[in-house]
Motif scaffolding. Sequence first.
Motif, PDB file in Angstrom:
ATOM      1  N   THR A 140      -4.686  16.027  15.183  1.00 41.92           N
ATOM      2  CA  THR A 140      -4.108  17.265  15.276  1.00 41.92           C
ATOM      3  C   THR A 140      -3.248  17.500  13.911  1.00 41.92           C
ATOM      4  O   THR A 140      -2.382  16.590  13.662  1.00 41.92           O
ATOM      5  N   HIS A 142      -0.627  20.198  12.621  1.00 37.14           N
ATOM      6  CA  HIS A 142       0.227  21.020  13.127  1.00 37.14           C
ATOM      7  C   HIS A 142       1.663  21.270  12.516  1.00 37.14           C
ATOM      8  O   HIS A 142       2.155  20.364  11.894  1.00 37.14           O
ATOM      9  N   ASP A 148      10.959  19.873  17.858  1.00 34.78           N
ATOM     10  CA  ASP A 148       9.827  19.269  18.165  1.00 34.78           C
ATOM     11  C   ASP A 148       9.762  17.809  17.431  1.00 34.78           C
ATOM     12  O   ASP A 148      10.293  17.361  16.387  1.00 34.78           O
ATOM     13  N   SER A 151       4.735  18.326  18.556  1.00 37.01           N
ATOM     14  CA  SER A 151       4.562  19.650  19.204  1.00 37.01           C
ATOM     15  C   SER A 151       4.808  20.640  18.238  1.00 37.01           C
ATOM     16  O   SER A 151       4.987  20.134  17.059  1.00 37.01           O
ATOM     17  N   PRO A 153       3.106  24.775  16.689  1.00 39.60           N
ATOM     18  CA  PRO A 153       1.873  25.492  16.542  1.00 39.60           C
ATOM     19  C   PRO A 153       0.809  24.541  15.827  1.00 39.60           C
ATOM     20  O   PRO A 153       0.816  23.989  14.672  1.00 39.60           O
ATOM     21  N   ILE A 154      -0.504  24.548  16.771  1.00 42.02           N
ATOM     22  CA  ILE A 154      -1.454  23.739  16.168  1.00 42.02           C
ATOM     23  C   ILE A 154      -2.137  24.528  15.326  1.00 42.02           C
ATOM     24  O   ILE A 154      -2.749  25.620  15.353  1.00 42.02           O
ATOM     25  N   ILE A 155      -2.530  23.952  13.970  1.00 41.99           N
ATOM     26  CA  ILE A 155      -3.353  24.562  12.921  1.00 41.99           C
ATOM     27  C   ILE A 155      -4.765  24.150  13.024  1.00 41.99           C
ATOM     28  O   ILE A 155      -5.763  25.077  12.982  1.00 41.99           O
ATOM     29  N   GLN A 157      -7.601  21.213  14.695  1.00 37.97           N
ATOM     30  CA  GLN A 157      -7.897  19.794  15.316  1.00 37.97           C
ATOM     31  C   GLN A 157      -9.338  19.458  15.117  1.00 37.97           C
ATOM     32  O   GLN A 157     -10.310  20.400  14.808  1.00 37.97           O
ATOM     33  N   ASP A 200       3.629  30.999  19.134  1.00 41.55           N
ATOM     34  CA  ASP A 200       3.566  29.455  19.009  1.00 41.55           C
ATOM     35  C   ASP A 200       1.803  29.289  18.745  1.00 41.55           C
ATOM     36  O   ASP A 200       1.497  28.113  18.866  1.00 41.55           O
ATOM     37  N   HIS A 201       1.092  30.523  18.483  1.00 44.99           N
ATOM     38  CA  HIS A 201      -0.207  30.208  18.294  1.00 44.99           C
ATOM     39  C   HIS A 201      -0.597  30.418  16.879  1.00 44.99           C
ATOM     40  O   HIS A 201      -0.138  31.416  16.413  1.00 44.99           O
TER      41      HIS A 201
END
Length: 212
Positions: A140, A142, A148, A151, A153-155, A157, A200-201
Amino acid sequence: MSRTRIGVLVSGKGSNLVALAEAAQEPGFPGEIALVLCNRRDAGAVDVASRFGVPCTVLPLSDFNGDTVLRDADMVTRLRQAGVTLVVCAGYNRVLGDEFLAAFPGAIINVHPSLLPAFGGGMDAVEQALAAGVKVSGCTVHLLAPGDTDSGPIILQAAVPVEDGDSADDLRQRIHEQEWRLVPQAVSLWCEGRLRISADHVAIVEPGVARA
Ligand code: GRF
């Protein structure tokens, strides 16, 4: 167009630093590595930085009497002096304090060797995945925000299969190969201003789309 000045934090072998440094050598890449900061004198990443001719400073905790707040503050100063606007944690093995995270809001990218939120928060994500008997793991990339660790926001994966009989090194190697692809890609997207974060998206927009 001027290239984004990137600071890279490292502690280990530096294979993700290699991937990023190679990408940054490409003429169209929108970022350049301005400074590498490493917390271990014996890290392979120090040699990688020198091989690519990138300035690198080693900041072991012992130089700060064991005070992580002081070291974080020193890192912020050095990064700012180098004109860094994007920080990439490429295998940095220490949790950054909230002051550091607040100094680069929305501008710290981390890579973690699992499909978050699974197996976050530790240095043994690969071993944890094997112990859990999962059939798929991955990596991942992010953003880090105050509060955090693994954790935020995930850019991007990428998934990899876990094969019967895999050792930790087998699985780590398979995950690494995906990290080497995803880290430069995520950095490029950030530098091009193509990430939109809401609740957070992360949404990835086409080049040239104006910010709302
Ligand atoms: C990577 O697996 C990364 O996900 C984790 O630390 C490792 C660093 O590897 N945070 P390297 O030093 O880039 O080879």
